[in-house]
Design a protein around this motif. Structure first.
Motif, short mmCIF file in Angstrom:
data_model
loop_
_atom_site.label_atom_id
_atom_site.label_comp_id
_atom_site.label_asym_id
_atom_site.label_seq_id
_atom_site.Cartn_x
_atom_site.Cartn_y
_atom_site.Cartn_z
N VAL A 14 0.43 -1.82 -0.11
CA VAL A 14 -0.05 0.32 0.15
C VAL A 14 1.16 1.10 -0.27
N ARG A 20 -6.17 7.08 0.97
CA ARG A 20 -6.65 6.66 2.31
C ARG A 20 -5.40 5.69 2.27
N GLY A 21 -4.61 5.66 1.80
CA GLY A 21 -3.61 4.89 1.75
C GLY A 21 -3.46 4.50 3.05
N VAL A 24 -6.58 2.84 5.93
CA VAL A 24 -7.40 1.66 5.55
C VAL A 24 -6.27 0.73 5.51
N GLY A 68 -1.64 -1.07 -2.93
CA GLY A 68 -3.03 -0.19 -2.62
C GLY A 68 -2.34 1.03 -2.99
N LEU A 93 -6.85 3.35 -3.62
CA LEU A 93 -6.62 4.36 -2.40
C LEU A 93 -6.55 5.67 -3.38
N ASN A 97 -9.67 6.90 -9.28
CA ASN A 97 -9.87 5.26 -9.06
C ASN A 97 -9.64 5.05 -10.51
N VAL A 109 -13.42 -0.58 -0.34
CA VAL A 109 -12.27 -1.60 0.14
C VAL A 109 -13.15 -2.82 0.14
#
Length: 297
Positions: A14, A20-21, A24, A68, A93, A97, A109
Motif C-alpha cells: 500500500v 486513503r492509503g 485503510v 493499494g 485508494l 480511481n 475497500v
C-alpha cells in the motif's frame, strides 16, 4: 476454456502517501485475510522512492501482488508485471480511481477485497508511450496543467471537489493547442484542441469519457475535444458526465495499434494522473500484456 482461478496467496503493498492509503492499511489487511487471501507479506510504503524496489521484490516472491494506491501508484509499478506470471490486483485508494472503474470495479475497500478473493483472472492490454507502459489513460491539455499544479493537500483532503476548484483556477492560464495525429496507415490528421486523451481504459479523472474503449480491445484510442473554446471543453465534460445524447458530438476519436501524437505548442502529458511525458510521442498498445484480478462476469 476455463481460466485458472486467482491465487490464494498474495503480497499486499500500500502506498501510504495515497489519499486513503495510511488510513485503510490495517483494515484492508484484516479483510483480505478474513476473505481467505493468505498474505505472505503486507507492506505500507511511506517513501515514494521505495515503491519500485518493494514491488520488484514482491513480484519475485508471490503469485499475486496487490497494489493499494491511486492511479499514479498503479501505473508507476505496472512495468514490473509485464512478462511475468504474477497476477496484478488493485486496492483503489486514490482520488479518481479511474483504472478500477475502467475494470468495472466499485472503489470501496469491501468491493475490492471481494474481487481479489473471489474474482477472475483477466488478461488486459496496456498503453505504451515511448516505451513506457501505463494502465489506463494519459492526457494533454488542461488536465496535465491541473495535475502539475494542484496542491497535494487540496486533493488529499477535498478529493474530486479539490480538483474541480483547481480546474477553474487553472482554466484562466490555459490556451488551446494544435494537434497532429499520424495514423496506422501513415495519414495525418490535424485539429485545434483543448484536451486530448490517450486511452487504454474508459475512464479519465474518475469519469467515463471514452465509452468506445475497453482494456482488452487490442487498440489504443486518442480522443480529442476539438476547437478553441474552453466553454466547449466544459460542455464536453458536462455532457459526458450526465450522459447527454449530444456528448458524442463534442469529441473526435482516432484508434489504431501505433499512433504518432504531436502538438504545437508542445504539451506536457499526464499519465494516469502524473506528469510523465511531453509531445511529440509515439503511442501504441501492448496487447494482452498482463493478467489482473477482475470482477466476475
Amino acid at each position: 476454456m476455463t481460466s485458472k482461478p486467482l491465487p490464494k496467496q498474495a503480497i499486499l503493498i500500500v502506498n501510504a502517501m495515497s489519499r486513503r492509503g495510511a488510513d485503510v492499511f490495517d483494515e484492508a489487511r484484516a479483510k483480505l485475510e478474513l476473505a481467505g487471501v493468505e498474505l505472505i507479506d503486507a507492506i505500507a510504503v511511506n517513501k515514494p522512492d521505495q515503491m519500485d524496489r518493494t514491488v520488484i521484490d514482491a513480484v519475485a516472491r508471490a503469485p499475486m501482488v496487490i497494489i493499494g494506491g491511486g492511479d499514479g501508484s498503479l501505473s508507476s509499478t505496472i512495468d514490473h508485471f509485464v512478462g511475468k506470471d504474477t497476477v496484478f490486483a488493485i486496492l483503489p485508494l486514490g482520488t479518481a480511481n479511474s483504472f478500477a472503474k475502467s475494470m468495472g470495479m466499485a472503489t470501496d475497500v469491501d468491493s475490492a477485497v471481494d474481487v481479489i478473493a473471489n474474482g477472475r483472472r483477466r488478461r488486459i492490454d496496456l498503453g505504451v508511450i515511448d516505451g513506457d507502459y501505463f494502465v489506463n489513460a494519459a492526457a494533454l491539455g488542461l488536465s496535465p496543467l491541473i495535475a502539475d499544479t494542484v496542491p497535494h493537500q487540496l486533493k488529499r483532503w477535498l478529493g474530486m471537489v479539490g480538483y474541480l476548484i483547481w480546474a477553474v483556477r487553472s482554466a484562466f492560464h490555459f490556451r488551446p493547442f494544435r494537434l497532429r495525429v499520424t495514423l496506422d496507415d501513415g495519414s495525418l490528421v490535424k485539429a485545434w484542441a483543448t484536451e486530448a486523451r490517450i486511452a487504454n481504459g474508459t475512464h479519465h479523472g474518475g469519469v467515463e469519457l471514452v465509452e468506445s474503449q475497453a482494456v482488452d480491445s487490442g487498440e489504443i484510442v486518442i480522443q480529442a475535444v476539438t476547437g478553441k473554446s474552453l466553454f466547449g471543453l466544459a460542455w464536453s465534460w458536462f455532457a459526458t458526465l450526465f450522459k447527454l445524447r449530444s456528448r458524442g458530438q463534442t469529441t473526435t476519436e482516432w484508434r489504431g495499434k501505433t499512433l504518432r501524437l504531436e502538438a504545437r505548442p508542445r504539451q506536457k502529458i499526464s499519465v494516469d494522473g502524473e506528469i510523465a511525458a511531453k509531445t511529440p510521442v509515439t503511442v501504441c498498445i501492448a496487447k494482452g500484456a498482463m493478467e489482473v484480478a477482475a470482477p466476475r462476469e
